[in-house]
Scaffold this motif. Sequence first.
Motif, PDB file in Angstrom:
ATOM      1  N   LEU A 287      29.784 110.604 -21.102  1.00  0.00           N
ATOM      2  CA  LEU A 287      29.722 110.156 -19.452  1.00  0.00           C
ATOM      3  C   LEU A 287      28.408 110.027 -19.258  1.00  0.00           C
ATOM      4  O   LEU A 287      27.691 110.707 -19.756  1.00  0.00           O
ATOM      5  N   LYS A 288      27.912 109.011 -18.374  1.00  0.00           N
ATOM      6  CA  LYS A 288      26.497 108.862 -18.129  1.00  0.00           C
ATOM      7  C   LYS A 288      26.491 109.532 -16.677  1.00  0.00           C
ATOM      8  O   LYS A 288      27.408 109.099 -15.579  1.00  0.00           O
ATOM      9  N   ASP A 289      25.393 110.268 -16.548  1.00  0.00           N
ATOM     10  CA  ASP A 289      25.093 110.900 -15.036  1.00  0.00           C
ATOM     11  C   ASP A 289      26.291 111.769 -14.406  1.00  0.00           C
ATOM     12  O   ASP A 289      26.392 111.610 -13.193  1.00  0.00           O
ATOM     13  N   ALA A 290      27.181 112.329 -15.256  1.00  0.00           N
ATOM     14  CA  ALA A 290      28.092 113.258 -14.602  1.00  0.00           C
ATOM     15  C   ALA A 290      27.670 114.546 -14.243  1.00  0.00           C
ATOM     16  O   ALA A 290      26.968 115.225 -15.635  1.00  0.00           O
ATOM     17  N   GLU A 291      28.140 115.464 -13.582  1.00  0.00           N
ATOM     18  CA  GLU A 291      28.107 116.768 -13.349  1.00  0.00           C
ATOM     19  C   GLU A 291      28.930 117.364 -14.056  1.00  0.00           C
ATOM     20  O   GLU A 291      30.170 117.238 -13.976  1.00  0.00           O
ATOM     21  N   HIS A 292      28.496 118.692 -14.712  1.00  0.00           N
ATOM     22  CA  HIS A 292      29.583 119.313 -15.539  1.00  0.00           C
ATOM     23  C   HIS A 292      30.719 120.000 -14.636  1.00  0.00           C
ATOM     24  O   HIS A 292      31.699 120.062 -14.917  1.00  0.00           O
TER      25      HIS A 292
ATOM     26  N   GLY B 283      20.368 110.689 -24.944  1.00  0.00           N
ATOM     27  CA  GLY B 283      19.800 110.114 -24.033  1.00  0.00           C
ATOM     28  C   GLY B 283      20.362 110.787 -22.584  1.00  0.00           C
ATOM     29  O   GLY B 283      20.109 111.845 -22.280  1.00  0.00           O
ATOM     30  N   LYS B 284      20.580 109.926 -21.598  1.00  0.00           N
ATOM     31  CA  LYS B 284      21.363 110.178 -20.264  1.00  0.00           C
ATOM     32  C   LYS B 284      22.787 110.422 -20.728  1.00  0.00           C
ATOM     33  O   LYS B 284      23.397 110.691 -19.386  1.00  0.00           O
ATOM     34  N   TRP B 285      23.328 110.559 -21.774  1.00  0.00           N
ATOM     35  CA  TRP B 285      24.625 110.497 -21.894  1.00  0.00           C
ATOM     36  C   TRP B 285      25.080 111.815 -22.183  1.00  0.00           C
ATOM     37  O   TRP B 285      24.672 112.636 -22.986  1.00  0.00           O
ATOM     38  N   HIS B 286      26.058 112.424 -21.595  1.00  0.00           N
ATOM     39  CA  HIS B 286      26.697 113.654 -21.829  1.00  0.00           C
ATOM     40  C   HIS B 286      28.151 113.560 -22.739  1.00  0.00           C
ATOM     41  O   HIS B 286      28.845 112.828 -22.375  1.00  0.00           O
ATOM     42  N   SER B 287      28.157 114.563 -23.595  1.00  0.00           N
ATOM     43  CA  SER B 287      29.147 114.553 -24.461  1.00  0.00           C
ATOM     44  C   SER B 287      30.471 115.647 -23.834  1.00  0.00           C
ATOM     45  O   SER B 287      30.015 116.426 -23.539  1.00  0.00           O
ATOM     46  N   LEU B 288      31.437 115.143 -23.758  1.00  0.00           N
ATOM     47  CA  LEU B 288      32.558 116.115 -23.463  1.00  0.00           C
ATOM     48  C   LEU B 288      33.611 115.753 -25.005  1.00  0.00           C
ATOM     49  O   LEU B 288      34.145 114.803 -25.023  1.00  0.00           O
ATOM     50  N   PHE B 289      33.771 116.998 -25.297  1.00  0.00           N
ATOM     51  CA  PHE B 289      34.756 117.163 -26.567  1.00  0.00           C
ATOM     52  C   PHE B 289      35.633 118.189 -26.013  1.00  0.00           C
ATOM     53  O   PHE B 289      35.748 119.255 -25.650  1.00  0.00           O
ATOM     54  N   LEU B 290      37.054 117.533 -26.351  1.00  0.00           N
ATOM     55  CA  LEU B 290      38.210 118.357 -26.124  1.00  0.00           C
ATOM     56  C   LEU B 290      38.744 118.679 -27.519  1.00  0.00           C
ATOM     57  O   LEU B 290      39.339 117.724 -27.938  1.00  0.00           O
TER      58      LEU B 290
END
Length: 123
Positions: A10-15, A56-63
Motif C-alpha cells: 500500500l502506498k501512503d497508508a497509515e497502519h 520505497g514509499k510502499w508498505h507491506s501488509l502480510f496476512l
Amino acid sequence: MRQPDIEIYLKDAEHQAVADWLGQAIGPCTPWQQKGQTFKCRAGEVPVTWLPKAVGKWHSLFLESDATPWEDDLACAQAAFAALQVEVRCAPGGWQEEESDEQADRWLRISADGVEEITWRTG
C-alpha cells in the motif's frame, strides 16, 4: 484456488487506518507490537505483519492465514483500495521461488484507474 496467505503493498497508508479496515473486514485487531521496523498484530484469528516502507514509499501488509475473506492477493488489494483510497500493488498470482526475475517484476496495480498489469522492479 485460495492462496495460503496474502501480501499486498500500500502506498501512503497509515497502519492505524489499515488496522481499522482489517478490524471491520476480519475481526478486531490486537494492539500493534513493534519489533525493529516491523509491526505485528492479530485481526481476529489472522496474524498480521506490517512493514513500513518495505519498498520505497510502499508498505507491506502480510496476512499469514488462508482464513481471510479474500480468495487471493488481488481480491484483498481491491478491498483495501475501496476502503482506504490509496494505490495498492500485489503479485498477479502466488509467487514461486524458482520464478524468473522477469516474472517476479510482474505486478498488478489497483487504483482509481482500475486494475492494470505493470512492471515493478522491487529488487
